[in-house]
Scaffold this motif. Structure first.
Motif, PDB file in Angstrom:
ATOM      1  N   GLY A 145       0.773  -1.240   0.000  1.00 32.86           N
ATOM      2  CA  GLY A 145       0.000   0.000   0.000  1.00 32.86           C
ATOM      3  C   GLY A 145       0.800   1.282   0.000  1.00 32.86           C
ATOM      4  O   GLY A 145       0.298   2.324   0.443  1.00 32.86           O
ATOM      5  N   LEU A 146       2.040   1.253  -0.498  1.00 27.76           N
ATOM      6  CA  LEU A 146       2.821   2.484  -0.567  1.00 27.76           C
ATOM      7  C   LEU A 146       2.289   3.380  -1.683  1.00 27.76           C
ATOM      8  O   LEU A 146       1.921   2.882  -2.754  1.00 27.76           O
ATOM      9  CB  LEU A 146       4.294   2.185  -0.853  1.00 27.76           C
ATOM     10  N   ASP A 147       2.266   4.696  -1.447  1.00 31.82           N
ATOM     11  CA  ASP A 147       1.919   5.580  -2.561  1.00 31.82           C
ATOM     12  C   ASP A 147       3.129   5.696  -3.483  1.00 31.82           C
ATOM     13  O   ASP A 147       4.219   5.199  -3.181  1.00 31.82           O
ATOM     14  CB  ASP A 147       1.432   6.946  -2.074  1.00 31.82           C
ATOM     15  N   PHE A 148       2.925   6.344  -4.612  1.00 29.58           N
ATOM     16  CA  PHE A 148       3.934   6.291  -5.667  1.00 29.58           C
ATOM     17  C   PHE A 148       5.280   6.842  -5.216  1.00 29.58           C
ATOM     18  O   PHE A 148       6.331   6.224  -5.419  1.00 29.58           O
ATOM     19  CB  PHE A 148       3.439   7.046  -6.901  1.00 29.58           C
ATOM     20  N   ARG A 149       5.282   8.003  -4.596  1.00 23.52           N
ATOM     21  CA  ARG A 149       6.548   8.617  -4.188  1.00 23.52           C
ATOM     22  C   ARG A 149       7.270   7.771  -3.139  1.00 23.52           C
ATOM     23  O   ARG A 149       8.496   7.659  -3.151  1.00 23.52           O
ATOM     24  CB  ARG A 149       6.293  10.028  -3.656  1.00 23.52           C
ATOM     25  N   ASP A 150       6.486   7.160  -2.239  1.00 26.49           N
ATOM     26  CA  ASP A 150       7.108   6.388  -1.161  1.00 26.49           C
ATOM     27  C   ASP A 150       7.709   5.073  -1.644  1.00 26.49           C
ATOM     28  O   ASP A 150       8.599   4.521  -0.998  1.00 26.49           O
ATOM     29  CB  ASP A 150       6.081   6.106  -0.058  1.00 26.49           C
ATOM     30  N   MET A 151       7.241   4.572  -2.774  1.00 22.69           N
ATOM     31  CA  MET A 151       7.782   3.278  -3.221  1.00 22.69           C
ATOM     32  C   MET A 151       9.049   3.437  -4.052  1.00 22.69           C
ATOM     33  O   MET A 151       9.803   2.470  -4.239  1.00 22.69           O
ATOM     34  CB  MET A 151       6.731   2.499  -4.010  1.00 22.69           C
ATOM     35  N   LEU A 152       9.354   4.643  -4.543  1.00 23.48           N
ATOM     36  CA  LEU A 152      10.513   4.815  -5.423  1.00 23.48           C
ATOM     37  C   LEU A 152      11.841   4.404  -4.770  1.00 23.48           C
ATOM     38  O   LEU A 152      12.660   3.737  -5.410  1.00 23.48           O
ATOM     39  CB  LEU A 152      10.590   6.258  -5.918  1.00 23.48           C
ATOM     40  N   PRO A 153      12.116   4.773  -3.506  1.00 21.37           N
ATOM     41  CA  PRO A 153      13.384   4.335  -2.908  1.00 21.37           C
ATOM     42  C   PRO A 153      13.519   2.815  -2.831  1.00 21.37           C
ATOM     43  O   PRO A 153      14.620   2.281  -2.981  1.00 21.37           O
ATOM     44  CB  PRO A 153      13.356   4.967  -1.512  1.00 21.37           C
ATOM     45  N   SER A 154      12.405   2.117  -2.632  1.00 19.25           N
ATOM     46  CA  SER A 154      12.463   0.654  -2.618  1.00 19.25           C
ATOM     47  C   SER A 154      12.773   0.104  -4.003  1.00 19.25           C
ATOM     48  O   SER A 154      13.518  -0.878  -4.140  1.00 19.25           O
ATOM     49  CB  SER A 154      11.127   0.081  -2.112  1.00 19.25           C
ATOM     50  N   PHE A 155      12.222   0.727  -5.025  1.00 20.90           N
ATOM     51  CA  PHE A 155      12.515   0.296  -6.393  1.00 20.90           C
ATOM     52  C   PHE A 155      13.990   0.512  -6.715  1.00 20.90           C
ATOM     53  O   PHE A 155      14.600  -0.270  -7.445  1.00 20.90           O
ATOM     54  CB  PHE A 155      11.628   1.043  -7.388  1.00 20.90           C
ATOM     55  N   GLU A 156      14.560   1.549  -6.156  1.00 19.01           N
ATOM     56  CA  GLU A 156      15.984   1.788  -6.369  1.00 19.01           C
ATOM     57  C   GLU A 156      16.814   0.677  -5.730  1.00 19.01           C
ATOM     58  O   GLU A 156      17.812   0.219  -6.307  1.00 19.01           O
ATOM     59  CB  GLU A 156      16.368   3.144  -5.778  1.00 19.01           C
ATOM     60  N   GLN A 157      16.399   0.220  -4.574  1.00 20.22           N
ATOM     61  CA  GLN A 157      17.129  -0.851  -3.901  1.00 20.22           C
ATOM     62  C   GLN A 157      17.034  -2.168  -4.673  1.00 20.22           C
ATOM     63  O   GLN A 157      18.024  -2.888  -4.820  1.00 20.22           O
ATOM     64  CB  GLN A 157      16.607  -1.029  -2.468  1.00 20.22           C
ATOM     65  N   VAL A 158      15.845  -2.503  -5.178  1.00 24.46           N
ATOM     66  CA  VAL A 158      15.719  -3.781  -5.888  1.00 24.46           C
ATOM     67  C   VAL A 158      16.475  -3.755  -7.215  1.00 24.46           C
ATOM     68  O   VAL A 158      16.899  -4.801  -7.720  1.00 24.46           O
ATOM     69  CB  VAL A 158      14.247  -4.176  -6.138  1.00 24.46           C
ATOM     70  N   GLY A 159      16.678  -2.560  -7.769  1.00 27.56           N
ATOM     71  CA  GLY A 159      17.418  -2.452  -9.016  1.00 27.56           C
ATOM     72  C   GLY A 159      18.874  -2.857  -8.894  1.00 27.56           C
ATOM     73  O   GLY A 159      19.540  -3.102  -9.906  1.00 27.56           O
ATOM     74  N   ARG A 160      19.374  -2.954  -7.672  1.00 25.15           N
ATOM     75  CA  ARG A 160      20.767  -3.350  -7.457  1.00 25.15           C
ATOM     76  C   ARG A 160      21.036  -4.794  -7.868  1.00 25.15           C
ATOM     77  O   ARG A 160      22.186  -5.176  -8.067  1.00 25.15           O
ATOM     78  CB  ARG A 160      21.134  -3.155  -5.982  1.00 25.15           C
ATOM     79  N   SER A 161      19.993  -5.574  -7.990  1.00 26.35           N
ATOM     80  CA  SER A 161      20.147  -6.982  -8.349  1.00 26.35           C
ATOM     81  C   SER A 161      19.399  -7.297  -9.633  1.00 26.35           C
ATOM     82  O   SER A 161      18.332  -6.727  -9.907  1.00 26.35           O
ATOM     83  CB  SER A 161      19.620  -7.886  -7.233  1.00 26.35           C
ATOM     84  N   LEU A 162      19.915  -8.246 -10.387  1.00 25.11           N
ATOM     85  CA  LEU A 162      19.245  -8.701 -11.603  1.00 25.11           C
ATOM     86  C   LEU A 162      17.905  -9.363 -11.298  1.00 25.11           C
ATOM     87  O   LEU A 162      17.028  -9.420 -12.165  1.00 25.11           O
ATOM     88  CB  LEU A 162      20.147  -9.698 -12.346  1.00 25.11           C
TER      89      LEU A 162
END
Length: 416
Positions: free
Chosen positions: A68-85
């Motif tokens: 249930g994160l809003d769009f702005r709040d989920m961006l930092p998490s997306f940055e973290q998952v991008g560290r891995s394939l």
């Protein structure tokens, strides 16, 4: 860098970062070292762990099984998952699933949400977004869309030829862009229609071979070429309002471009970390490579541009809450795509033979990131959008001054 994300965003991103370091990255490294792909059972095991840590599907409302994160709040998490394939896949935030979930959550009917969104979030089924067509069809110029859906009673009859339908090989359903009013301009006569993969007339032709196509998981999904030949589905499978498919697609693609930017920013950050670690250890010509000024300056430039890209993405996300933020998103996507390409290329160069070898993830990163300058709108398309906006509101006073200046110069030349 401190980006002043919300307390909630930082808390979730911190848990995601721990999950990446403790679970996901070690499994990725093992897959790269052994060459053995990660099985579907292992992926589902990662999902279970993500659920236990309250990280699963962070972008989806809680009522459908997300965080249930809003769009702005989920961006930092997306940055973290991008560290891995496999980072985005590990928490069910990978494209195109993430964008399709968002689309159904935004404009789907309650029946569509129960039948398709809920199991999609849980990983029980898979999906694909079927929009791009071979020449001379819809691509960078979506007005060229050729696929049609003609109404026959309470059914759509769909005919068309698509390709680059990401995850199309494994999909249980497709969100198909098709022209539903042939008399109207495509922007005003196109719809998105949900098509089950097992519907009669859905023919998956092949997986399109592509750069970066060597996955480290069994679950490849591919980029399918598909022919829809007299495919019949109920009109109630229309996703969003009839003939408003382009408006829905823009809502989907706008946010999707930013989540892509953040995932690739995370990948870039990790690539630079690997490069800096290598430069600090590798000795040549009397010193470690980190002491060579040329490399230090190039790393400094890469760090600076990555910071600018991450800031642009957060600004665009903030503006997206207020408007469609089309120009801000176009700028962020164009800039980030080129920053990530250049920086990962630099990281690979810094690591030399170890960079092009596949013991490290850099070679995989390099293959994957090149497509980012084409997918979700090619560089040239975004430049066109930005340029059109730049010239829309030419200041008439400034224009008069320019013309007057030119006239004065001509008079002065004649006097001389």
């Amino acid at each position: 860098m401190e980006y002043h994300d919300s307390e909630k965003a930082n808390a979730v991103a911190g848990r995601v970062a721990s999950f990446m370091e403790e679970v996901v990255l070690p499994r990725e490294r093992k897959a790269l070292a052994t060459g053995e792909p990660i099985s579907d059972d292992e992926i589902e095991g990662l999902w279970d762990q993500a659920k236990d840590r309250d990280l699963f599907a962070p972008q989806v409302p809680e009522e459908y099984g997300g965080q249930g994160l809003d769009f702005r709040d989920m961006l930092p998490s997306f940055e973290q998952v991008g560290r891995s394939l496999i980072g985005a896949l590990a928490i069910r935030a990978n494209a195109p699933q993430e964008g399709n979930m968002h689309t159904l959550e935004m404009v789907g009917t309650e029946e569509q949400k129960e039948e398709w969104l809920r199991p999609l979030v849980q990983g029980e089924i898979s999906s694909a977004f079927s929009m791009t067509e071979p020449m001379q069809g819809g691509g960078s110029d979506p007005k060229m869309l050729q696929t049609t859906a003609i109404r026959d009673g309470d059914e759509w009859v769909i005919n068309g030829h698509k390709w680059w339908t990401t995850d199309g090989l494994d999909a249980d359903f497709y969100l198909v862009m098709a022209r539903t009013d042939l008399e109207a301009h495509p922007y005003e006569g196109t719809s998105i229609i949900l098509v089950p993969a097992d519907a009669d007339g859905v023919n998956v032709v092949r997986n399109v071979p592509h750069l970066g196509g060597h996955a480290i998981t069994e679950r490849t999904g591919g980029h399918a070429e598909i022919k829809y030949e007299n495919v019949r589905v109920p009109v109630e499978n229309t996703v969003g309002a009839e003939n408003e498919g382009f408006q829905v697609a823009q809502m989907r693609l706008g946010g999707g471009r930013l989540t892509h930017c953040m995932r690739y920013s995370g990948m870039t950050e990790r690539a630079l970390e690997i490069a800096k670690a290598y430069l600090s250890e590798r000795e040549a010509f009397g010193t470690t490579l980190e002491d060579k000024q040329a490399l230090r300056h190039r790393i400094a430039d890469a760090e600076t541009r990555l910071h600018a890209a991450r800031t642009m993405c957060r600004h665009a996300a903030r503006e997206l809450d207020r408007s469609d933020a089309r120009i801000e998103i176009a700028m962020a996507k164009l800039f980030t795509a080129n920053v990530t390409n250049d920086s990962i290329d630099l990281a690979l160069q810094c690591c030399g033979g170890n960079g092009i070898g596949k013991d490290l993830p850099l070679a995989h990163f390099y293959e994957h990131v090149r497509a980012f300058r084409i997918v979700d709108g090619a560089d040239e398309v975004h430049r066109r959008t930005i340029a059109r906006h730049a010239f829309e509101d030419v200041d008439e006073t400034e224009l008069e001054n320019v013309l007057r200046f030119d006239e004065d110069r001509r008079i002065d030349a004649l006097d001389e």
